[in-house]
Design a protein around this motif. Structure first.
Motif, short mmCIF file in Angstrom:
data_model
loop_
_atom_site.label_atom_id
_atom_site.label_comp_id
_atom_site.label_asym_id
_atom_site.label_seq_id
_atom_site.Cartn_x
_atom_site.Cartn_y
_atom_site.Cartn_z
N ALA A 103 0.83 -1.20 0.00
CA ALA A 103 0.00 0.00 0.00
C ALA A 103 0.87 1.25 0.00
N THR A 104 1.93 1.24 0.78
CA THR A 104 2.86 2.37 0.82
C THR A 104 3.48 2.59 -0.55
N HIS A 105 3.83 1.51 -1.23
CA HIS A 105 4.41 1.59 -2.58
C HIS A 105 3.38 2.13 -3.58
N LEU A 106 2.15 1.61 -3.55
CA LEU A 106 1.12 2.03 -4.50
C LEU A 106 0.79 3.51 -4.38
N LEU A 107 0.81 4.03 -3.16
CA LEU A 107 0.47 5.43 -2.93
C LEU A 107 1.69 6.35 -3.00
N HIS A 108 2.85 5.81 -3.32
CA HIS A 108 4.08 6.60 -3.40
C HIS A 108 4.36 7.32 -2.09
N LEU A 109 4.15 6.65 -0.98
CA LEU A 109 4.38 7.25 0.33
C LEU A 109 5.82 7.01 0.75
N ARG A 110 6.39 7.98 1.38
CA ARG A 110 7.76 7.86 1.86
C ARG A 110 7.72 7.66 3.38
N GLY A 111 8.88 7.57 3.95
CA GLY A 111 8.96 7.39 5.40
C GLY A 111 8.28 8.53 6.14
#
Length: 187
Positions: A103-111
Motif C-alpha cells: 500500500a505504501t508503494h502504490l500510494l508513493h508514500l515515503r517514510g
C-alpha cells in the motif's frame, strides 16, 4: 490532391506522434475543469509527476484516488488508450487487504515520523483533510478520509483499538506531511 513525394528508404523514420499524459482537474463542485500537464498538477500533489503511460493500473488508480481525496477535486488522467477518473468521495476499497508495504508503494508514500498515540491523535484531529490508513497484523483494514465527518468519527475508535495508523496530507508545494504510530513498519 497530390501524393506525398517518394521517400528515400535510407532516410530515418519520421518521429511517431506520442500522446503526452494529461490530468484534468475540477475542484469541488466541478463547474470548471482545467486540463493540465502532469508536471503542472504536481505542484498540487508531487506524486502526480511520477505518473506516466507505463504506470501499472493498481498504482495509477490508488494514487489518483488518494490525490483526489486530498485535493478535494475530480481528477481525470488520460494517456494513449487509457482514461482513469477519481473524485474526492469515491469509495476506495482497493487497498483493503493489501500489505502495508505494498500500500505504501502504490500510494508513493515515503517514510514518516513515528509519534506516540497521544501526539498523533492531537495532530491528526486538527487536520481539515487527510487520509488515514489503518492496519492490523501488517494488512490494511481501513482507509479513512478526514474530510468526511463520518470517517472522522472513527478516529477515536481506531486509536482505542491499538491498530497501526499512517496519516498523510498535502502541504503547500504538493509535498506530503506524514505521521505514523509505532505499529506501522519502517519503509
Amino acid at each position: 490532391m497530390t501524393d506525398d513525394p517518394p521517400r528515400d528508404p535510407r532516410d530515418p523514420q519520421p518521429p511517431r506522434f506520442q500522446v503526452q499524459p494529461t490530468l484534468t482537474v475540477a475542484f469541488h463542485p466541478p463547474q470548471y475543469a482545467q486540463a493540465l500537464p502532469v508536471t503542472a498538477l504536481a505542484r498540487l500533489d508531487a506524486r502526480l509527476a511520477h505518473l506516466h503511460p507505463g504506470t501499472p493500473d493498481d498504482a495509477l488508480h490508488a494514487t489518483l484516488r488518494d490525490a483526489a481525496r486530498l485535493l478535494g477535486a475530480h481528477l481525470t488522467y488520460r494517456d494513449a488508450g487509457r482514461t482513469v477518473h477519481a473524485h474526492p468521495w469515491q469509495a476506495d476499497t482497493a487497498l483493503i487487504g493489501v500489505g502495508v508495504r505494498r500500500a505504501t508503494h502504490l500510494l508513493h508514500l515515503r517514510g514518516a515520523t513515528r509519534h506516540d498515540p497521544a501526539a498523533f491523535r492531537a495532530a491528526v484531529s486538527r487536520w481539515p483533510t487527510g487520509t488515514l490508513l489503518v492496519a492490523r497484523r501488517g494488512v490494511v483494514c481501513a482507509q479513512l478520509n478526514l474530510a468526511c465527518d463520518l470517517d472522522r468519527l472513527s478516529l477515536d475508535e481506531v486509536q482505542a483499538s491499538g491498530a497501526a495508523v499512517y496519516a498523510h496530507r498535502l502541504r503547500p508545494g504538493g509535498q506530503l506531511e506524514s505521521w505514523r504510530t509505532s505499529g506501522w513498519p519502517d519503509p
